[in-house]
Design a protein around this motif. Structure first.
Motif, PDB file in Angstrom:
ATOM      1  N   ASP A 176     -12.317  -2.624  -3.349  1.00  0.00           N
ATOM      2  CA  ASP A 176     -11.397  -2.465  -4.281  1.00  0.00           C
ATOM      3  C   ASP A 176     -12.097  -0.821  -4.852  1.00  0.00           C
ATOM      4  OD1 ASP A 176      -9.798  -2.610  -6.385  1.00  0.00           O
ATOM      5  OD2 ASP A 176     -11.339  -3.955  -7.673  1.00  0.00           O
ATOM      6  N   SER A 203      -8.376  -4.662  -1.807  1.00  0.00           N
ATOM      7  CA  SER A 203      -7.405  -4.893  -2.957  1.00  0.00           C
ATOM      8  C   SER A 203      -5.875  -4.117  -2.924  1.00  0.00           C
ATOM      9  CB  SER A 203      -8.155  -4.518  -4.195  1.00  0.00           C
ATOM     10  OG  SER A 203      -8.282  -3.238  -4.403  1.00  0.00           O
ATOM     11  N   GLU A 204      -5.075  -4.519  -3.807  1.00  0.00           N
ATOM     12  CA  GLU A 204      -4.112  -3.818  -3.783  1.00  0.00           C
ATOM     13  C   GLU A 204      -4.009  -2.503  -4.122  1.00  0.00           C
ATOM     14  OE1 GLU A 204      -0.495  -4.808  -6.815  1.00  0.00           O
ATOM     15  OE2 GLU A 204      -1.106  -6.468  -5.679  1.00  0.00           O
ATOM     16  N   ALA A 205      -5.293  -2.065  -4.889  1.00  0.00           N
ATOM     17  CA  ALA A 205      -5.573  -0.892  -5.524  1.00  0.00           C
ATOM     18  C   ALA A 205      -5.899   0.096  -4.371  1.00  0.00           C
ATOM     19  CB  ALA A 205      -6.700  -0.742  -6.685  1.00  0.00           C
ATOM     20  N   GLU A 242      -5.244  -0.274  -1.230  1.00  0.00           N
ATOM     21  CA  GLU A 242      -4.014  -0.184  -0.213  1.00  0.00           C
ATOM     22  C   GLU A 242      -2.856   0.783  -0.956  1.00  0.00           C
ATOM     23  OE1 GLU A 242      -3.840  -1.220   2.570  1.00  0.00           O
ATOM     24  OE2 GLU A 242      -4.719  -3.281   2.764  1.00  0.00           O
ATOM     25  N   ARG A 243      -2.751   0.826  -2.159  1.00  0.00           N
ATOM     26  CA  ARG A 243      -2.035   1.968  -3.045  1.00  0.00           C
ATOM     27  C   ARG A 243      -2.468   3.198  -2.908  1.00  0.00           C
ATOM     28  NH1 ARG A 243      -1.750  -0.600  -7.514  1.00  0.00           N
ATOM     29  NH2 ARG A 243      -3.425   0.839  -8.576  1.00  0.00           N
ATOM     30  N   LEU A 244      -3.793   3.510  -2.902  1.00  0.00           N
ATOM     31  CA  LEU A 244      -4.121   4.795  -2.804  1.00  0.00           C
ATOM     32  C   LEU A 244      -4.241   5.431  -1.570  1.00  0.00           C
ATOM     33  CD1 LEU A 244      -7.171   4.743  -5.522  1.00  0.00           C
ATOM     34  CD2 LEU A 244      -5.127   6.246  -5.533  1.00  0.00           C
ATOM     35  N   GLN A 249      -1.981   4.518   0.601  1.00  0.00           N
ATOM     36  CA  GLN A 249      -0.625   5.088   0.898  1.00  0.00           C
ATOM     37  C   GLN A 249      -0.379   6.302   0.316  1.00  0.00           C
ATOM     38  OE1 GLN A 249       1.780   3.011   2.469  1.00  0.00           O
ATOM     39  NE2 GLN A 249       3.358   4.475   2.210  1.00  0.00           N
ATOM     40  N   GLU A 250      -0.768   6.455  -0.930  1.00  0.00           N
ATOM     41  CA  GLU A 250      -0.383   7.735  -1.838  1.00  0.00           C
ATOM     42  C   GLU A 250      -0.973   8.967  -1.029  1.00  0.00           C
ATOM     43  OE1 GLU A 250      -1.011   5.836  -6.264  1.00  0.00           O
ATOM     44  OE2 GLU A 250      -2.148   7.674  -5.773  1.00  0.00           O
ATOM     45  N   GLU A 287       0.922   9.984   1.922  1.00  0.00           N
ATOM     46  CA  GLU A 287       2.338  10.582   1.393  1.00  0.00           C
ATOM     47  C   GLU A 287       1.790  11.727   0.898  1.00  0.00           C
ATOM     48  OE1 GLU A 287       3.778   7.821  -1.394  1.00  0.00           O
ATOM     49  OE2 GLU A 287       4.374   6.354   0.151  1.00  0.00           O
TER      50      GLU A 287
END
Ligand SMILES: [Zn+2]
Length: 415
Positions: A244, A266-268, A270-272, A274-275, A278
């Protein structure tokens, strides 16, 4: 005194790319005593580089820890109210979510004077502090926080494990970025973590450093500058999982990372990841114009102070920090532009700042005549707290200069 490496601190890739060279800098926390002022001061190059293989941002130079963290190392964290509160909130949340009690154990690496572990000890949760600096470690022990005066690494973790010591929570706040033996510390964390334990690691976020141009957070103690991508790869190489992550506002933008022996991101996380992909945080292009932006801040700040000085204004600096030392030294701002600096810590008062040799006084001096017209905030990450504390200075018309991300004059409208 120091070594300069061409290979990555995390993955040993040979072929680091230069992002910013700050030139020869003094040791940013090495406050000078009267006798030291007469001796030649150690200055070491400071070069920020990027590893194209694992994407870790780091500095090339490593100053020997015995020199950096000398017995006189002046940083007592308890001095900042905001930071103490930040740590207490973190501890209370973990006690609640991890259901910690008298049979748990919390270990902190770089435990300083015990200001974080105290929150557990007060609730009868067994703690162990580890810190090589004898001054803060002695204060911690006096306050009832068992503390081992050692550098943490693989060997120490193995010795503790052999004594039967394991951890349900390991805190490592602003330590992973500071250790020369990065892989040894990560291994040590894995060795000490109980199967369902968690290491809670805070480190400045390199994305915030670059976005907000916080170049004064680059100093010799601070060897690595983490992204989520780099930390997740580092942990995976050592058999750990980044489970996390949270973004925090502390120190100009930090990450709180939760690392475990097993589990899933966690999703958090995976999201970071990804960001970052990008934005290109994991590629060299993201860092290309950083040096140009840094030079612009340095020259803008210097010209602002020069123009104020030409108009006969008095300027003091507030809070003697490592940041402040790098900001002043790398920008060519010294006693010609700043009259003196103040700091609440009695350990710093009476000494002189490294490189620029500005004298450190008690903040009470700000209210003595002549009151400075401007106060340059060298610890801009605590700017709200500092401006709040300086009520009397504000009432007398004192103004503040916030140097980063853009040198700005702040005049108080409340007074
Ligand atoms: Zn690497």
């Amino acid at each position: 005194m120091y070594t300069s490496t061409s290979t990555c601190r995390a993955c040993e890739h040979d072929g680091l790319l230069e992002i910013l060279a700050l030139g020869e800098m003094p040791l940013s926390n090495g406050l000078l005593s009267e006798s030291q002022l007469t001796q030649k001061e150690l200055k070491v190059p400071l070069t920020l580089v990027f590893c194209p293989a694992c994407s870790l941002v780091q500095i090339r130079e490593t100053v020997a820890p015995e020199i950096l963290f000398s017995p006189e190392y002046p940083y007592f964290s308890s001095v900042s109210d905001a930071w103490v509160a930040h740590c207490r909130d973190n501890a209370l949340e973990l006690i609640e979510t991890r259901k910690l009690g008298p049979s748990s154990r919390v270990i902190e690496i770089a435990s300083n004077d015990g200001y974080l572990l105290r929150n557990y000890a007060e609730r009868v949760i067994p703690v162990l502090g580890i810190d090589p600096a004898s001054g803060p470690a002695a204060v911690a022990r006096r306050n009832g926080i068992p503390t081992r005066e050692q550098f943490f690494g693989r060997d120490m973790a193995e010795a503790l494990a052999a004594e039967g010591v394991g951890a349900d929570v390991i805190h490592a706040n602003n330590v992973l970025a500071h250790v020369a033996d990065l892989t040894g510390v990560v291994d040590g964390i894995r060795i000490l973590l109980n199967d369902d334990g968690v290491a809670v690691i805070e480190a400045p976020y390199v994305r915030d450093l670059i976005d907000h141009c916080e170049f004064d957070t680059i100093y010799h103690e601070h060897l690595c500058y983490f992204s989520v991508t780099a930390i997740s790869r580092l942990m995976a190489r050592h058999g750990l999982v980044l489970t996390d992550v949270r973004r925090l506002a502390t120190h100009g933008g930090s990450l709180r990372l939760y690392v475990q022996r097993r589990g899933n991101p966690s999703e958090a996380v995976e999201r970071l990841l990804q960001e970052e992909q990008e934005l290109g945080v994991d590629r060299a292009g993201f860092y290309r114009d950083f040096a140009v932006r840094v030079r612009l801040i340095q020259s803008t700040l210097r010209e602002l102070l020069e123009s104020l000085k030409e108009r006969g204004q008095r300027i003091a600096g507030y809070a003697v920090s490592a940041k402040g030392a790098i900001l002043l030294n790398s920008s060519g701002i010294d006693g010609r532009l700043i009259d003196y600096v103040v700091d609440r810590s009695p350990y710093k008062q009476g000494k002189a700042m490294p490189g620029v040799h500005l004298r450190v006084y008690d903040p009470a001096r700000l209210l003595e005549t002549p009151t400075p017209d401007y106060l340059l905030l060298l610890a801009w990450n605590f700017k709200d707290e500092i401006m709040e504390q300086q009520t009397e200075y504000r009432k007398r018309g004192g103004k503040f200069i916030v140097p980063i991300p853009v040198p700005t004059i702040v005049a108080d409208t409340r007074a």
